[in-house]
Write a protein that holds these residues in place. Structure first.
Motif, PDB file in Angstrom:
ATOM      1  N   TYR A 224       0.801  -1.221   0.000  1.00 15.62           N
ATOM      2  CA  TYR A 224       0.000   0.000   0.000  1.00 15.62           C
ATOM      3  C   TYR A 224       0.832   1.267   0.000  1.00 15.62           C
ATOM      4  CZ  TYR A 224      -4.092  -2.853   0.819  1.00 15.62           C
ATOM      5  OH  TYR A 224      -5.090  -3.771   0.695  1.00 15.62           O
ATOM      6  N   LEU A 225       2.053   1.185   0.483  1.00 10.85           N
ATOM      7  CA  LEU A 225       2.907   2.361   0.469  1.00 10.85           C
ATOM      8  C   LEU A 225       4.357   1.950   0.378  1.00 10.85           C
ATOM      9  CD1 LEU A 225       4.497   3.129   3.367  1.00 10.85           C
ATOM     10  CD2 LEU A 225       2.203   3.602   4.079  1.00 10.85           C
ATOM     11  N   TYR A 226       5.173   2.940   0.052  1.00 11.81           N
ATOM     12  CA  TYR A 226       6.619   2.764   0.062  1.00 11.81           C
ATOM     13  C   TYR A 226       7.175   3.952   0.827  1.00 11.81           C
ATOM     14  CZ  TYR A 226      11.412   2.071  -1.380  1.00 11.81           C
ATOM     15  OH  TYR A 226      12.753   1.859  -1.356  1.00 11.81           O
ATOM     16  N   ALA A 227       8.030   3.690   1.807  1.00  8.81           N
ATOM     17  CA  ALA A 227       8.579   4.755   2.639  1.00  8.81           C
ATOM     18  C   ALA A 227      10.096   4.649   2.665  1.00  8.81           C
ATOM     19  CB  ALA A 227       8.030   4.659   4.058  1.00  8.81           C
ATOM     20  N   CYS A 228      10.741   5.796   2.646  1.00  3.79           N
ATOM     21  CA  CYS A 228      12.199   5.828   2.664  1.00  3.79           C
ATOM     22  C   CYS A 228      12.659   7.154   3.271  1.00  3.79           C
ATOM     23  CB  CYS A 228      12.726   5.682   1.239  1.00  3.79           C
ATOM     24  SG  CYS A 228      14.501   5.435   1.170  1.00  3.79           S
ATOM     25  N   GLN A 229      13.788   7.107   3.978  1.00  3.78           N
ATOM     26  CA  GLN A 229      14.341   8.335   4.522  1.00  3.78           C
ATOM     27  C   GLN A 229      14.877   9.211   3.391  1.00  3.78           C
ATOM     28  OE1 GLN A 229      17.348   6.774   7.166  1.00  3.78           O
ATOM     29  NE2 GLN A 229      15.974   6.886   8.925  1.00  3.78           N
ATOM     30  N   HIS A 230      14.803  10.529   3.606  1.00  4.73           N
ATOM     31  CA  HIS A 230      15.379  11.484   2.660  1.00  4.73           C
ATOM     32  C   HIS A 230      16.591  12.121   3.325  1.00  4.73           C
ATOM     33  CE1 HIS A 230      15.807  15.292   0.422  1.00  4.73           C
ATOM     34  NE2 HIS A 230      15.458  14.513  -0.600  1.00  4.73           N
TER      35      HIS A 230
ATOM     36  N   GLY B 245      13.927  14.023   6.706  1.00  2.73           N
ATOM     37  CA  GLY B 245      12.517  13.636   6.727  1.00  2.73           C
ATOM     38  C   GLY B 245      12.302  12.286   6.076  1.00  2.73           C
ATOM     39  N   MET B 246      11.054  11.929   5.948  1.00  2.00           N
ATOM     40  CA  MET B 246      10.664  10.670   5.314  1.00  2.00           C
ATOM     41  C   MET B 246       9.891  10.981   4.047  1.00  2.00           C
ATOM     42  SD  MET B 246      11.585   7.940   7.044  1.00  2.00           S
ATOM     43  CE  MET B 246      10.501   6.667   6.435  1.00  2.00           C
ATOM     44  N   LEU B 247      10.085  10.138   3.048  1.00  2.00           N
ATOM     45  CA  LEU B 247       9.305  10.213   1.822  1.00  2.00           C
ATOM     46  C   LEU B 247       8.340   9.035   1.812  1.00  2.00           C
ATOM     47  CD1 LEU B 247      12.130  10.956  -0.772  1.00  2.00           C
ATOM     48  CD2 LEU B 247      10.546  12.581   0.267  1.00  2.00           C
ATOM     49  N   TYR B 248       7.091   9.314   1.473  1.00  2.00           N
ATOM     50  CA  TYR B 248       6.068   8.270   1.402  1.00  2.00           C
ATOM     51  C   TYR B 248       5.418   8.303   0.026  1.00  2.00           C
ATOM     52  CZ  TYR B 248       6.270   8.012   6.515  1.00  2.00           C
ATOM     53  OH  TYR B 248       6.678   7.852   7.808  1.00  2.00           O
TER      54      TYR B 248
ATOM     55  N   TYR C 282      13.475   8.767  -8.824  1.00  2.00           N
ATOM     56  CA  TYR C 282      14.781   9.386  -8.613  1.00  2.00           C
ATOM     57  C   TYR C 282      14.633  10.867  -8.264  1.00  2.00           C
ATOM     58  CZ  TYR C 282      19.516  10.977  -9.590  1.00  2.00           C
ATOM     59  OH  TYR C 282      20.758  11.550  -9.487  1.00  2.00           O
ATOM     60  N   ARG C 283      13.739  11.554  -8.957  1.00  2.00           N
ATOM     61  CA  ARG C 283      13.551  12.995  -8.701  1.00  2.00           C
ATOM     62  C   ARG C 283      13.025  13.255  -7.288  1.00  2.00           C
ATOM     63  NH1 ARG C 283       9.200  12.030 -12.505  1.00  2.00           N
ATOM     64  NH2 ARG C 283       7.223  12.150 -11.410  1.00  2.00           N
ATOM     65  N   ASP C 284      12.295  12.293  -6.709  1.00  2.00           N
ATOM     66  CA  ASP C 284      11.819  12.439  -5.334  1.00  2.00           C
ATOM     67  C   ASP C 284      12.999  12.468  -4.355  1.00  2.00           C
ATOM     68  OD1 ASP C 284       9.119  12.341  -6.175  1.00  2.00           O
ATOM     69  OD2 ASP C 284       9.157  10.148  -6.110  1.00  2.00           O
ATOM     70  N   TYR C 285      13.985  11.623  -4.608  1.00  2.00           N
ATOM     71  CA  TYR C 285      15.165  11.572  -3.744  1.00  2.00           C
ATOM     72  C   TYR C 285      16.075  12.778  -3.946  1.00  2.00           C
ATOM     73  CZ  TYR C 285      13.966   6.663  -2.949  1.00  2.00           C
ATOM     74  OH  TYR C 285      13.324   5.507  -2.601  1.00  2.00           O
ATOM     75  N   LYS C 286      16.173  13.265  -5.180  1.00  2.00           N
ATOM     76  CA  LYS C 286      17.088  14.357  -5.500  1.00  2.00           C
ATOM     77  C   LYS C 286      16.547  15.730  -5.107  1.00  2.00           C
ATOM     78  CE  LYS C 286      20.498  14.208  -7.126  1.00  2.00           C
ATOM     79  NZ  LYS C 286      21.791  14.141  -6.454  1.00  2.00           N
ATOM     80  N   ARG C 287      15.256  15.852  -4.988  1.00  2.00           N
ATOM     81  CA  ARG C 287      14.659  17.155  -4.676  1.00  2.00           C
ATOM     82  C   ARG C 287      15.119  17.633  -3.297  1.00  2.00           C
ATOM     83  NH1 ARG C 287       8.419  18.583  -3.513  1.00  2.00           N
ATOM     84  NH2 ARG C 287       8.770  20.771  -3.104  1.00  2.00           N
TER      85      ARG C 287
END
Length: 131
Positions: free
Chosen positions: A25-31, A48-51, A65-70
């Protein structure tokens, strides 16, 4: 801050996240970002965390990739201005205690009819900070 705003502990949030991630249902990763450390050197830190949330059946929640690089925030400027999760939680707790004292609430369970609910105000404040 998310755990605090939901009224749960950090461990519960991590467990729920793991369960939702395992179910797809989701994917979460630290930024990560860079910031200036106490010694003046640049260092990498979590900001923060990206969801990513699956909104349609059959789709896979994923981050790109752009989510991590932002760059979502300037960690040094936020720290200098006091805009940290630690400060937001501490300020919400202080206002919660002040509201309890103004209403003479002894335990967090007994509010008289028509009195403000400082716990909901605290959660609302943390949710607004997250937004």
């Amino acid at each position: 801050m998310l755990a605090e705003s939901l009224g749960i502990c950090d461990n519960t949030l991590r467990e729920w996240t793991a369960q939702l991630q395992a179910a797809g249902y989701l994917y979460a990763c630290q930024h990560f970002t860079s910031m200036t450390g106490k010694d003046g050197q640049r260092m990498t830190a979590v900001d923060g965390m990206l969801y990513a949330v699956r909104l349609a059946p059959g789709h896979t929640a994923c981050l790109r990739y752009r989510d991590y690089k932002r760059q979502y925030r300037d960690r040094d400027a936020d720290k200098a201005a006091g805009r940290t999760a630690f400060n937001a939680i501490a300020n919400a707790d202080r206002r919660f205690e002040e509201a309890k004292n103004l209403e003479c609430v002894v335990d967090d369970q007994n509010f008289t009819a028509g009195s403000p609910d400082p716990m909901n105000q605290r959660r609302a404040e943390l949710l607004e900070q997250l937004r």
